[in-house]
Design a protein around this motif. Structure first.
Motif, PDB file in Angstrom:
ATOM      1  N   ILE A  31      79.082  39.487  35.613  1.00  0.00           N
ATOM      2  CA  ILE A  31      78.049  38.984  35.162  1.00  0.00           C
ATOM      3  C   ILE A  31      78.422  37.478  34.818  1.00  0.00           C
ATOM      4  CG2 ILE A  31      76.757  38.978  32.800  1.00  0.00           C
ATOM      5  CD1 ILE A  31      77.539  41.953  32.329  1.00  0.00           C
TER       6      ILE A  31
ATOM      7  N   GLN B 117      78.461  33.961  33.536  1.00  0.00           N
ATOM      8  CA  GLN B 117      78.648  33.430  32.473  1.00  0.00           C
ATOM      9  C   GLN B 117      79.344  32.184  32.424  1.00  0.00           C
ATOM     10  OE1 GLN B 117      80.452  36.965  30.392  1.00  0.00           O
ATOM     11  NE2 GLN B 117      78.575  36.838  28.982  1.00  0.00           N
TER      12      GLN B 117
ATOM     13  N   CYS C  26      67.073  32.595  32.686  1.00  0.00           N
ATOM     14  CA  CYS C  26      67.646  34.191  32.546  1.00  0.00           C
ATOM     15  C   CYS C  26      68.492  34.388  31.319  1.00  0.00           C
ATOM     16  CB  CYS C  26      68.795  34.319  33.869  1.00  0.00           C
ATOM     17  SG  CYS C  26      67.816  34.114  35.367  1.00  0.00           S
ATOM     18  N   THR C  27      68.264  35.640  30.799  1.00  0.00           N
ATOM     19  CA  THR C  27      69.051  36.035  29.619  1.00  0.00           C
ATOM     20  C   THR C  27      70.276  36.610  30.120  1.00  0.00           C
ATOM     21  OG1 THR C  27      67.929  38.126  29.779  1.00  0.00           O
ATOM     22  CG2 THR C  27      67.031  36.678  28.395  1.00  0.00           C
ATOM     23  N   THR C  28      70.319  37.486  31.353  1.00  0.00           N
ATOM     24  CA  THR C  28      71.627  38.079  31.945  1.00  0.00           C
ATOM     25  C   THR C  28      71.552  37.897  33.200  1.00  0.00           C
ATOM     26  OG1 THR C  28      71.820  39.560  30.040  1.00  0.00           O
ATOM     27  CG2 THR C  28      73.176  40.061  32.046  1.00  0.00           C
ATOM     28  N   THR C  29      72.402  37.487  34.002  1.00  0.00           N
ATOM     29  CA  THR C  29      72.540  37.486  35.581  1.00  0.00           C
ATOM     30  C   THR C  29      73.443  38.352  36.046  1.00  0.00           C
ATOM     31  OG1 THR C  29      71.539  35.356  35.451  1.00  0.00           O
ATOM     32  CG2 THR C  29      72.469  35.992  37.599  1.00  0.00           C
TER      33      THR C  29
ATOM     34  N   CYS D 298      68.692  38.993  37.977  1.00  0.00           N
ATOM     35  CA  CYS D 298      68.305  38.366  36.727  1.00  0.00           C
ATOM     36  C   CYS D 298      67.322  38.585  36.075  1.00  0.00           C
ATOM     37  CB  CYS D 298      68.303  36.761  36.948  1.00  0.00           C
ATOM     38  SG  CYS D 298      67.398  35.648  35.850  1.00  0.00           S
TER      39      CYS D 298
END
Length: 276
Positions: free
Chosen positions: A78, A80, A191-194, A224
């Motif tokens: 992920i 980050q 994007c919230t989560t990629t 994403c």
């Protein structure tokens, strides 16, 4: 009721027993894949090892490792990113030696001196530091880059040789680095989560007297979540002897990898990720 309780206790015990080298990502570390769906079997090598990459008793990413080529097929993580120091210590995967060894990545020195593992035995299970010495025009290329993580432990976890391939040094420091550090920032806006999968296609050349394969291509794909109704995806591929990165749709990359691997249609993400 008692039977259900016993099943829950048994399940929790089994979860605690999961080691680094596992039988499937779906049951061990599915959190690194969009909708908990890893790439399909079309990428699996002849001698695969599924590694939930554990450092200091925590999972940080997942790697499908090719025991025969001694390089990763892909690493999934992920995205980050964050500032921080680049680690300098390189680690290896004890579990590739067998289940009797530590479940978390360790230094070669630790395995040799604390667990009485010979360097020869370690080298039979995976690439070692000596394989990457005195390279010309190549260096240790991360699939999962340390710069895509926001704390020291997660960056340290990327410094395992099971996450490394012999990469063209100009590509690694040039166009590939630009993609990792600049294009990814632009593409992940909103994007919230990629979720990311980065891989290497085995080539016809080797380093370390034939021990470690030099990939012909490196590739990366991302899926994403922008909001509940919108998902976007993108991908890149690069030949491992040119300082160029080609931007593709996810569908274009999957079709290209299908041809390069020759093991059937490649699928990198759950079907909800857009292919065009």
């Amino acid at each position: 009721m008692l039977g259900l309780l016993l099943l829950q206790v048994l399940a929790s015990c089994l979860c605690l027993g999961h080691s680094e080298v596992v039988t499937s990502f779906e049951t061990s570390c599915p959190q690194f894949f969009f909708r908990e769906t890893p790439p399909n079997e079309a990428l699996e090598p002849q001698k695969p090892a599924w590694i939930c990459q554990r450092y200091k008793n925590q999972y940080y990413f997942a790697t499908l490792y090719d025991r025969k080529m001694r390089i990763p097929v892909y690493s999934a993580y992920i995205y980050q990113p964050g500032p921080g120091k680049r680690p300098k210590t390189w680690l290896v995967e004890p579990q590739l030696l067998g289940p009797a060894y530590p479940k978390t990545m360790e230094k070669e020195w630790t395995l040799i001196n604390r667990y009485n593992v010979s360097l020869e035995k370690l080298s039979q299970s995976q690439a070692i530091l000596h394989d990457y010495k005195n390279l010309t025009g190549l260096n240790r290329g991360h699939l999962n880059p340390n710069g895509h993580h926001d704390d020291y432990s997660s960056r340290m976890a990327t410094f395992t040789l099971t996450n490394i391939v012999p990469q063209d040094e100009k590509l690694n420091g040039g166009a590939w680095n630009n993609y990792e550090q600049q294009t990814m920032i632009r593409r992940t806006q909103g994007c919230t989560t990629t979720f990311v999968v980065v891989g290497a296609v085995p080539g016809n050349n080797y380093i370390a007297k034939g021990r470690v394969n030099k990939p012909s291509h490196l590739w990366s794909a991302a899926c994403c979540v922008v909001d509940n109704n919108y998902i976007k995806a993108w991908a890149v591929i690069a030949e491992n002897d040119k300082n160029e990165v080609q931007l593709l749709t996810l569908g274009e990359l999957e079709d290209t990898l299908t041809e390069l691997y020759g093991r059937g249609q490649v699928s990198l993400f759950d079907s909800d990720c857009p292919r065009n």
